[in-house]
Write an enzyme that holds these catalytic residues in place. Structure first.
Site, PDB file in Angstrom:
ATOM      1  N   LYS A  62      -7.338  -0.451  -2.598  1.00 45.16           N
ATOM      2  CA  LYS A  62      -7.827  -1.662  -3.268  1.00 45.16           C
ATOM      3  C   LYS A  62      -8.103  -2.720  -2.206  1.00 45.16           C
ATOM      4  O   LYS A  62      -7.345  -2.847  -1.229  1.00 45.16           O
ATOM      5  CB  LYS A  62      -6.765  -2.134  -4.256  1.00 45.16           C
ATOM      6  N   SER A 101      -6.238  -5.385 -12.588  1.00 39.78           N
ATOM      7  CA  SER A 101      -7.253  -5.755 -11.621  1.00 39.78           C
ATOM      8  C   SER A 101      -7.665  -4.610 -10.695  1.00 39.78           C
ATOM      9  O   SER A 101      -8.662  -4.711  -9.984  1.00 39.78           O
ATOM     10  CB  SER A 101      -6.741  -6.928 -10.766  1.00 39.78           C
ATOM     11  N   SER A 156      -1.833  -4.358 -13.416  1.00 46.51           N
ATOM     12  CA  SER A 156      -3.067  -4.084 -12.693  1.00 46.51           C
ATOM     13  C   SER A 156      -3.189  -2.671 -12.135  1.00 46.51           C
ATOM     14  O   SER A 156      -4.280  -2.253 -11.763  1.00 46.51           O
ATOM     15  CB  SER A 156      -3.245  -5.099 -11.558  1.00 46.51           C
TER      16      SER A 156
END
Length: 642
Positions: free
Chosen positions: A112, A187, A211
């Site tokens: 990420k 997220s 997330s």
């Protein structure tokens, strides 16, 4: 460093690889396909000489080009590492000369884009961090590289990890591969999509309040939020130190265990990991045994299934999954935690720490905006963040020494004690409930139905594992929450359930997004605007070596906005074309990316939300052409329709 080494292959890992190796040698050596391959299968194929790490890198990049940048254009990968192939070649040479370091040797992964990486910019998906390359890898990335894994690149995210639908000012909107009209969760939505679509062997995500788990549910993969203190957060762009965690996302439970083996343990740069000593197994692979559910007691948290009609389809899938656990021998008991809603809310620290820790990171990184206030003032953020940034910016400067902060920290302990009391009273191995009560929203909508706060606000570990699909074909995850550092138990239960049910189903990628009907001048209901963007019209005014003349057409019925932007001057100095949306300040966040690599002419069409359409008519949208020298330097022009 007080942690066990992962450079030695554990006996359990060798056994798993050996089994896969026998299968690999029995297959045709002329072909190898990375689709749906586990880490052990990839490792076995490399050991058998059927494929090299460099070839794995090439295959994953080919899939990214075919399905992320073309075809359905999932837009899950924000950047590729320029040294991935070179790193893979070096690891191939090392394998030939000295053998593999361990189960992750040569295995490509994506991180990420809020994990610091020394070879790829770490942007957090924000224009405020565009082009920023950290001097040091995040701890978990560093440990994975040490174990022999290859960083393939970075995954898109909801900007700065501050939302659940994965849209960012730098990376744009990521699409869900199971329904291209819907969000992927967030997220860590880019990580979820990339893992599900086989753009890498596995991915890393972060979880402050769902997330990792929400995009895992929405993309039919496995995702683990580890116990607070099990894995270091050092080198992760912070949301809030109290609730932040980083962890693995993969297609199988076994892969989660292998990644954990490489990434957990004490790190002096994250004091929270001091509590992990003596609370980790030699390898998490020993937890993966069939039959774990046979003697398990599962608490069904009925309150988290919801009562609204919109909750019903997901609840039905999860209840069937619980029935499957019972068929495998588990005892499932409906449980309640007294006063749970109040306990969870009292322990929430989701936005209160943001301006302090994020501000520190922005300053240290040398970002284009160096505080939450500066982010808001500059417009170098996604318009979707306007609300949460305003809330965070209003937190008093002395909040971290306030009574409210101390009470919320104490409330986390109270919540944890209440969970333990419920588990003890019912002799539970885990508590289960829907990872999220509703499927993902249509692009532009808000995600509802999160159950993520229970784990986030207590610091207890939780794993999401595929539970099935709704009648409409959308993935659903079931979440298992355990006691602190009970990851072995959660992995055992999840593995047994996964192996018995095989609910994961890969997405079909040979599809294209529905075409956007481009409005035409003269059609009924179509508004027109001619816009000139210059540096003098920016706020504050700046000098730029280019300008833009643009024509916009807006269909009021479909809410489709089309543009034809012509750049003049030194067009090579332009780095991107954006549509911004003002709120209460002269500058507003990015509503849509029109082009990240502009040429002399840019044409695009985007569908506005109802709120964006209203702001468009109110004169709150403007065009910006950003300079390659700095995103704070741009030509600008307001959209005024006739």
């Amino acid at each position: 460093m007080q942690r066990r080494s992962f450079l030695q292959v554990s006996g359990a890992a060798l056994a798993a690889i050996g089994a896969m190796l026998r299968d690999a040698r029995a297959q045709d050596s002329g072909s190898f396909d990375v689709v749906e391959k586990s880490i052990s299968e990839l490792q076995a194929a490399m050991t058998a000489g059927r494929v090299t790490s460099e070839q794995l890198v090439e295959q994953y990049i080919a899939r990214i080009k075919a399905y992320d940048q073309a075809g359905p254009r999932l837009n899950s990968v924000i950047a590729l590492s320029p040294r991935a192939a070179e790193d893979a070649r070096e690891l191939d040479r090392e394998r030939q000369e000295r053998g593999p370091r361990g189960p992750l040797h040569g295995i490509p992964f994506l991180a990420k884009d809020n994990f610091d990486t020394i070879d790829v910019p770490t942007t957090g998906g924000s224009l405020a961090l565009a082009g920023i390359v950290p001097a040091r890898d995040a701890y978990q990335v560093r440990m994975l590289r040490r174990a022999g894994a290859v960083l393939l690149g970075k995954a898109n995210l909801h900007e700065l990890a501050l939302g659940l639908t994965t849209v960012s000012s730098y990376g744009g909107q990521t699409l869900n591969p199971y329904d291209l009209t819907r969000a992927p969760g967030g997220s860590s939505g880019g990580s979820g999509v990339a893992a599900s679509a086989c753009f890498a062997a596995f991915t890393l995500g972060t979880d402050t309040s769902g997330s990792i788990r929400i995009p895992s549910s929405h993309n039919s993969i496995v995702g683990l939020r580890p116990s607070l203190g099990l894995s270091s957060r050092a080198g992760i762009i912070p949301f809030g130190h109290t609730q932040d965690t980083g962890g693995p996302m993969a297609r199988t439970v076994e892969d989660i265990a292998l990644i954990l083996d490489a990434t957990v343990g004490y790190d002096a740069d994250d004091p929270s990991t001091a509590v992990s000593g003596g609370r980790m197994p030699r390898t998490y692979l020993t937890s993966l045994e069939r039959g774990a559910l046979k003697s398990a007691r599962i608490g069904v948290l009925t309150e988290f299934f919801g009562s609204a009609p919109e909750d019903a389809e997901v609840a039905a899938v999860v209840r069937r999954a619980i029935d499957e656990m019972k068929d495998l021998g588990a005892a499932a008991i409906d449980v309640e935690v007294p006063d749970l809603a109040r306990l969870v809310a009292s322990a929430n620290l989701l936005t209160q720490e943001l301006q302090f820790y994020l501000g520190e990171y922005l300053q240290r990184a040398g970002a284009w905006a160096t505080s939450v206030e500066d982010l808001l003032a500059s417009g170098l953020h996604s318009a979707s963040l306007q609300g949460i940034l305003e809330v965070a910016n209003a937190i008093p400067d002395d909040y971290l020494s306030s009574d409210d902060y101390e009470m919320r920290l104490a409330a986390r302990e109270t919540l944890g004690k209440a969970l333990i009391a419920t588990m003890d009273a019912n002799r539970l191995d885990a508590i289960v409930y829907p990872t999220i009560r509703r499927i993902a929203p249509v692009i532009g909508g808000a995600q509802a139905g999160s159950n993520a706060a229970l784990s986030a606000n207590s610091g207890f570990p939780a794993i999401s594992v595929p539970a099935g699909f709704t009648p409409g074909g959308f993935p659903v995850g079931i979440e298992l929450l355990g006691r602190p550092f009970a990851e072995p138990t959660l992995l055992a239960l999840a593995f047994d359930f996964e192996q018995a049910t095989h609910h994961r189903r890969p997405p079909k990628l040979d599809v294209t997004p529905p075409a956007v009907p481009v409005p035409r001048d003269g059609d009924p209901g179509v508004l027109r605007a001619n816009v000139t963007a210059t540096g003098e019209r920016s706020s504050p005014p700046v000098k730029v070596p280019f300008r833009a003349n643009a024509r916009f057409l807006f269909n009021q019925d479909t809410r489709v906005l089309a543009c034809d932007v012509r750049l003049s001057g030194n067009t090579s100095a332009a780095a991107g074309v954006y549509l911004h949306r003002r709120a209460s300040r002269p500058n507003g966040g990015v509503a849509h990316i029109l082009s990240r690599s502009p040429s002399a002419r840019v044409t695009s069409a985007v569908t506005l939300t109802e709120a964006e359409a209203a702001d468009l008519k109110a004169g709150k949208l403007y065009l910006s052409v950003v300079s390659a020298a700095s995103p704070r330097i741009a030509a600008r022009g307001d959209l005024v329709f006739s």
